[in-house]
Design a protein around this motif. Sequence first.
Motif: not given
Length: 193
Positions: A131-143, A150-157
């Motif tokens: 998920l973190n290969k794009g611009d929009n990062k997720i810090e803690d996936i366990r939260k 998700i779209s185009k290999k990244e978190i869209y929103e």
Amino acid sequence: MKKITKIFLVIIIFSFFITGCTSKKEENLTDAEKFKKEYESLNNKSDGELNYLKVKITKDNPIVYTTPKKVIAKINNNDLFVLYLGSAKDNESRKIINLLLSSAKDNNVKYLYYIDTKKYDSSLDELKEALNKGDNKIEDIRKTPSILVISKKEIYEKATNFSNNGEKSNKNQFDCLFKCLKEESTTCEKNVC
């Protein structure tokens, strides 16, 4: 002695019949029914430390159980989809689930992919990396809970931190996420929610 043996055999046969019917019934549940059962089975129960909140889930909900590996495949396939990260054993997830499912229904969302973060804890780091290969990062996936479009290999929103928001604010946030999904990310701007 013969009478005891007969009674014992009847009990064993009856046990196999009941067990067989129960497991057969479990196998035939849809993901939506399984999700409903999983969440509602904890209503008004406690794990010793946490009293689980009561939830009521409709059996026609859009939940589809998935795994981190399947989500990574969807990401690599450039699919556009919504991912719900949560757990029936997490009261924060239980607080928002009815509103999330209601918003999904209002916005005609057919599939809401679900990962139980407690079940897949060890393989969530691989998903986070994908998920973190794009611009929009997720810090803690366990939260939990977290809802990601998700779209185009990244978190869209993404949407997290619901506990302090009011119900109307959460509903607007979910509706906004589902709007991004409906528009197939062609007109919805990043972080619009």
